[in-house]
Enzyme design. Sequence first.
Site, short mmCIF file in Angstrom:
data_model
loop_
_atom_site.label_atom_id
_atom_site.label_comp_id
_atom_site.label_asym_id
_atom_site.label_seq_id
_atom_site.Cartn_x
_atom_site.Cartn_y
_atom_site.Cartn_z
N GLU A 70 0.82 -1.21 0.00
CA GLU A 70 0.00 0.00 0.00
C GLU A 70 0.86 1.26 0.00
OE1 GLU A 70 -2.29 -3.03 2.58
OE2 GLU A 70 -0.23 -2.58 2.02
N CYS A 99 -3.11 -3.41 6.98
CA CYS A 99 -2.88 -3.43 8.42
C CYS A 99 -3.26 -2.07 9.00
CB CYS A 99 -1.41 -3.75 8.71
SG CYS A 99 -0.25 -2.44 8.24
N CYS A 102 -1.07 0.88 7.59
CA CYS A 102 -1.37 1.20 6.18
C CYS A 102 -2.76 1.83 6.05
CB CYS A 102 -1.26 -0.05 5.32
SG CYS A 102 0.43 -0.61 5.06
#
Length: 224
Positions: A70, A99, A102
């Site tokens: 990302e 996550c 991100c």
Amino acid sequence: MEASAAPMARRLMDEDTFTENFNNVNWPRKTYLCYEVELPDGNSRVPPGWDKGFLRNKPVHVAGPPRDAEMRFLDLISSWNLDQKLRYRVTCFISWSPCAVCAQRLAEFLRENSHLSLRIFASRMYTKRKYGDYEEGLRTLQAAGAQIAIMASEEFEHCWKTFVDHQGRPFQPWDELDAKSRYLSEQLQHILQLMAPPSLPPLYFPPSHPVPGPSFRSLTGSSG
């Protein structure tokens, strides 16, 4: 007269890489991100041939610090210096949902770039809390205006046709694809509905700018 830049030949993913990383019943250690940028009329500033592509996370054994997929995508799209007077719609297909870190960075990027909208389809849920509360991260990302959903058969097939060097072979769904997708969609819906975000007006795209790919279904967690 100077010739305009020719479109770059687009790199495609090999079949085994796609199946290994996007099969939603597998648990690969890598993260792959496929993206499509819906371009407005005029000078979009996206380099020719770069409106579709894929990348993966930068692993620890590669020179330089590790970098999530990302974040590498945000590095890429930031380098284009997109025209803030135009509207862009980005669709990402990710082998793992973002996550917490991100998700937070993606949310910040959306708040800083109101000319860009983001839709994320994830093959599977990233549930580790090593980098923070992933559930809160997803809700933060939704509240920033992102639309988040789990990939179903039509998204897997679209990725196969668009990003994979399939040599003309049709997409073959694996066993339990649909059942796993439904289970993960219920998980995601539960996470996103725990905190209803403020209502955000949908971005308007004229009929001349169709959504890329197939006719996508309504997104879980859509604020429209």
